[in-house]
Design a protein around this motif. Structure first.
Motif, PDB file in Angstrom:
ATOM      1  N   ILE A 135       0.855  -1.116   0.150  1.00  0.00           N
ATOM      2  CA  ILE A 135      -0.041  -0.101   0.098  1.00  0.00           C
ATOM      3  C   ILE A 135       1.068   1.380   0.011  1.00  0.00           C
ATOM      4  N   LEU A 136       2.180   1.196  -0.161  1.00  0.00           N
ATOM      5  CA  LEU A 136       2.879   2.333  -0.089  1.00  0.00           C
ATOM      6  C   LEU A 136       2.577   3.500  -1.082  1.00  0.00           C
ATOM      7  N   PRO A 137       2.202   3.091  -2.593  1.00  0.00           N
ATOM      8  CA  PRO A 137       1.617   4.102  -3.184  1.00  0.00           C
ATOM      9  C   PRO A 137       0.526   4.803  -2.655  1.00  0.00           C
ATOM     10  N   ALA A 138      -0.341   4.008  -2.087  1.00  0.00           N
ATOM     11  CA  ALA A 138      -1.678   4.884  -1.635  1.00  0.00           C
ATOM     12  C   ALA A 138      -1.182   5.733  -0.375  1.00  0.00           C
ATOM     13  N   LEU A 139      -0.191   5.378   0.441  1.00  0.00           N
ATOM     14  CA  LEU A 139       0.197   6.126   1.451  1.00  0.00           C
ATOM     15  C   LEU A 139       0.877   7.278   1.023  1.00  0.00           C
ATOM     16  N   GLU A 140       1.640   7.320   0.058  1.00  0.00           N
ATOM     17  CA  GLU A 140       2.539   8.394  -0.696  1.00  0.00           C
ATOM     18  C   GLU A 140       1.505   9.220  -1.552  1.00  0.00           C
ATOM     19  N   GLY A 141       0.585   8.580  -1.829  1.00  0.00           N
ATOM     20  CA  GLY A 141      -0.497   9.454  -2.832  1.00  0.00           C
ATOM     21  C   GLY A 141      -1.781  10.094  -2.171  1.00  0.00           C
ATOM     22  N   GLU A 142      -2.852   9.222  -1.996  1.00  0.00           N
ATOM     23  CA  GLU A 142      -4.072   9.613  -1.455  1.00  0.00           C
ATOM     24  C   GLU A 142      -3.888  10.171   0.230  1.00  0.00           C
ATOM     25  N   LEU A 143      -3.237   9.163   1.015  1.00  0.00           N
ATOM     26  CA  LEU A 143      -3.092   9.503   2.315  1.00  0.00           C
ATOM     27  C   LEU A 143      -2.182  10.838   2.467  1.00  0.00           C
ATOM     28  N   ARG A 144      -0.962  10.973   1.763  1.00  0.00           N
ATOM     29  CA  ARG A 144      -0.378  12.390   1.900  1.00  0.00           C
ATOM     30  C   ARG A 144      -1.019  13.379   1.700  1.00  0.00           C
ATOM     31  N   GLU A 145      -1.906  13.370   0.373  1.00  0.00           N
ATOM     32  CA  GLU A 145      -2.687  14.630  -0.098  1.00  0.00           C
ATOM     33  C   GLU A 145      -3.744  14.976   1.062  1.00  0.00           C
ATOM     34  N   LEU A 146      -4.430  13.847   1.584  1.00  0.00           N
ATOM     35  CA  LEU A 146      -5.214  14.174   2.582  1.00  0.00           C
ATOM     36  C   LEU A 146      -4.958  14.902   3.715  1.00  0.00           C
ATOM     37  N   VAL A 147      -3.511  14.185   4.455  1.00  0.00           N
ATOM     38  CA  VAL A 147      -3.019  14.747   5.414  1.00  0.00           C
ATOM     39  C   VAL A 147      -2.454  16.427   5.240  1.00  0.00           C
ATOM     40  N   GLU A 148      -2.033  16.696   3.820  1.00  0.00           N
ATOM     41  CA  GLU A 148      -1.420  17.787   3.697  1.00  0.00           C
ATOM     42  C   GLU A 148      -2.584  19.080   3.688  1.00  0.00           C
ATOM     43  N   ASP A 149      -3.922  18.502   2.955  1.00  0.00           N
ATOM     44  CA  ASP A 149      -4.984  19.145   2.804  1.00  0.00           C
ATOM     45  C   ASP A 149      -5.568  19.735   4.516  1.00  0.00           C
ATOM     46  N   ARG A 150      -5.646  18.632   5.305  1.00  0.00           N
ATOM     47  CA  ARG A 150      -6.069  18.902   6.756  1.00  0.00           C
ATOM     48  C   ARG A 150      -5.119  19.716   7.400  1.00  0.00           C
ATOM     49  N   ALA A 151      -3.674  19.492   7.444  1.00  0.00           N
ATOM     50  CA  ALA A 151      -2.660  20.237   7.780  1.00  0.00           C
ATOM     51  C   ALA A 151      -2.748  21.705   7.444  1.00  0.00           C
ATOM     52  N   ALA A 152      -3.198  21.930   6.208  1.00  0.00           N
ATOM     53  CA  ALA A 152      -3.373  23.117   5.792  1.00  0.00           C
ATOM     54  C   ALA A 152      -4.423  23.972   6.698  1.00  0.00           C
ATOM     55  N   VAL A 153      -5.689  23.181   6.756  1.00  0.00           N
ATOM     56  CA  VAL A 153      -6.660  23.759   7.536  1.00  0.00           C
ATOM     57  C   VAL A 153      -6.382  24.118   8.797  1.00  0.00           C
ATOM     58  N   ILE A 154      -5.655  22.992   9.608  1.00  0.00           N
ATOM     59  CA  ILE A 154      -5.334  23.211  10.831  1.00  0.00           C
ATOM     60  C   ILE A 154      -4.239  24.569  10.990  1.00  0.00           C
ATOM     61  N   GLN A 155      -3.322  24.632   9.993  1.00  0.00           N
ATOM     62  CA  GLN A 155      -2.489  25.717  10.204  1.00  0.00           C
ATOM     63  C   GLN A 155      -3.343  27.085   9.948  1.00  0.00           C
ATOM     64  N   ARG A 156      -4.436  27.106   9.128  1.00  0.00           N
ATOM     65  CA  ARG A 156      -5.258  28.308   9.016  1.00  0.00           C
ATOM     66  C   ARG A 156      -5.794  28.625  10.474  1.00  0.00           C
ATOM     67  N   TRP A 157      -6.453  27.664  10.940  1.00  0.00           N
ATOM     68  CA  TRP A 157      -7.051  27.895  12.442  1.00  0.00           C
ATOM     69  C   TRP A 157      -5.882  28.484  13.552  1.00  0.00           C
ATOM     70  N   ILE A 158      -4.859  28.111  13.231  1.00  0.00           N
ATOM     71  CA  ILE A 158      -3.564  28.405  14.227  1.00  0.00           C
ATOM     72  C   ILE A 158      -3.559  30.014  13.902  1.00  0.00           C
ATOM     73  N   ASP A 159      -3.301  30.311  12.560  1.00  0.00           N
ATOM     74  CA  ASP A 159      -3.217  31.643  11.986  1.00  0.00           C
ATOM     75  C   ASP A 159      -4.158  32.576  12.714  1.00  0.00           C
ATOM     76  N   GLU A 160      -5.364  32.004  12.702  1.00  0.00           N
ATOM     77  CA  GLU A 160      -6.425  32.815  13.024  1.00  0.00           C
ATOM     78  C   GLU A 160      -6.686  32.901  14.578  1.00  0.00           C
ATOM     79  N   GLY A 161      -5.716  32.375  15.354  1.00  0.00           N
ATOM     80  CA  GLY A 161      -5.939  32.287  16.638  1.00  0.00           C
ATOM     81  C   GLY A 161      -7.038  31.399  17.251  1.00  0.00           C
ATOM     82  N   ARG A 162      -7.375  30.560  16.426  1.00  0.00           N
ATOM     83  CA  ARG A 162      -8.557  29.690  17.006  1.00  0.00           C
ATOM     84  C   ARG A 162      -8.245  28.448  17.616  1.00  0.00           C
ATOM     85  N   ILE A 163      -6.890  27.824  17.386  1.00  0.00           N
ATOM     86  CA  ILE A 163      -6.308  26.987  18.364  1.00  0.00           C
ATOM     87  C   ILE A 163      -4.834  27.221  18.758  1.00  0.00           C
TER      88      ILE A 163
END
Length: 209
Positions: free
Chosen positions: A128-156
């Protein structure tokens, strides 16, 4: 799950009995793989667990690799769904705590699946390495960007977004992957109510600005 049985009947044309046998094989494979790992599992053991002869099993799945791949394909989507459910427009602390609870519920309700996944990772994720390096990584990067936005807005509170996700994985899946150790220390009883309360307190304190 995806049908990967070349040369076999499409699933939609199978009889009820044939579908039940496929499910019995997958259920047996899940039990055997989660206990023995991929290398330790055998078709003979899976067939016996499913209550089938080996030739009967081979009619539905040509190899243990085919069974393992189908289990992992379905499992990966199950594992991604809780992170996908984090709502970028929701209340940040509530959304992240809900993610923690969903992951802990997976560990409680699907311990064999968790151990199957852990065994695959420990072997270097050859299937499953291709799925980890593809779909999983993309999803983590997307949600990490959301979390970073919440941090930048002072919400967490400031945290490393990716390592926050890693921490959720580690602190929830532990209860499935190390079930024997958890019960050896705690004794009999259900560890999940206390685990849920502890993780709620831990992550709320970490995330509240």
């Amino acid at each position: 799950m995806t049908d990967i049985n070349a040369g076999q009947e499409p699933e939609q044309t199978m009889t009820r009995i044939q579908r039940e046998k496929r499910e019995a094989i997958l259920e047996a494979g899940l039990t055997v793989f989660s206990q023995e790992g991929f290398r330790g599992a055998t078709l003979d053991r899976i067939a016996a667990e499913a209550g089938l002869s080996k030739p009967n099993l081979l009619y539905y799945y040509p190899s243990k690799e085919a069974i393992h791949e189908e289990l992992l394909t379905g499992l990966l989507h199950t594992w991604l769904d809780p992170l996908k459910a984090v709502n970028p427009n929701g209340e940040p602390v509530d959304e992240l705590l809900a993610y923690v609870h969903r992951k802990l519920a997976l560990a409680r309700d699907f311990p064999r699946e968790s151990r199957l996944f852990a065994n695959e990772i420990l072997q270097g994720a050859p299937r499953i390495l291709p799925a980890l390096e593809g779909e999983l990584r993309e999803l983590v990067e997307d949600r990490a960007a959301v979390i970073q936005r919440w941090i930048d807005e002072g919400r967490i509170a400031p945290v490393d977004p990716v390592h926050l996700i890693f921490s959720v994985w580690a602190l929830t899946q532990h209860y499935a992957d190390f079930d024997v150790q958890v019960h050896a220390v705690l004794g009999a009883g259900d560890p999940f109510p206390r685990a849920e309360a502890h993780l709620e307190t831990l992550f709320r304190r970490l995330l509240t600005p």
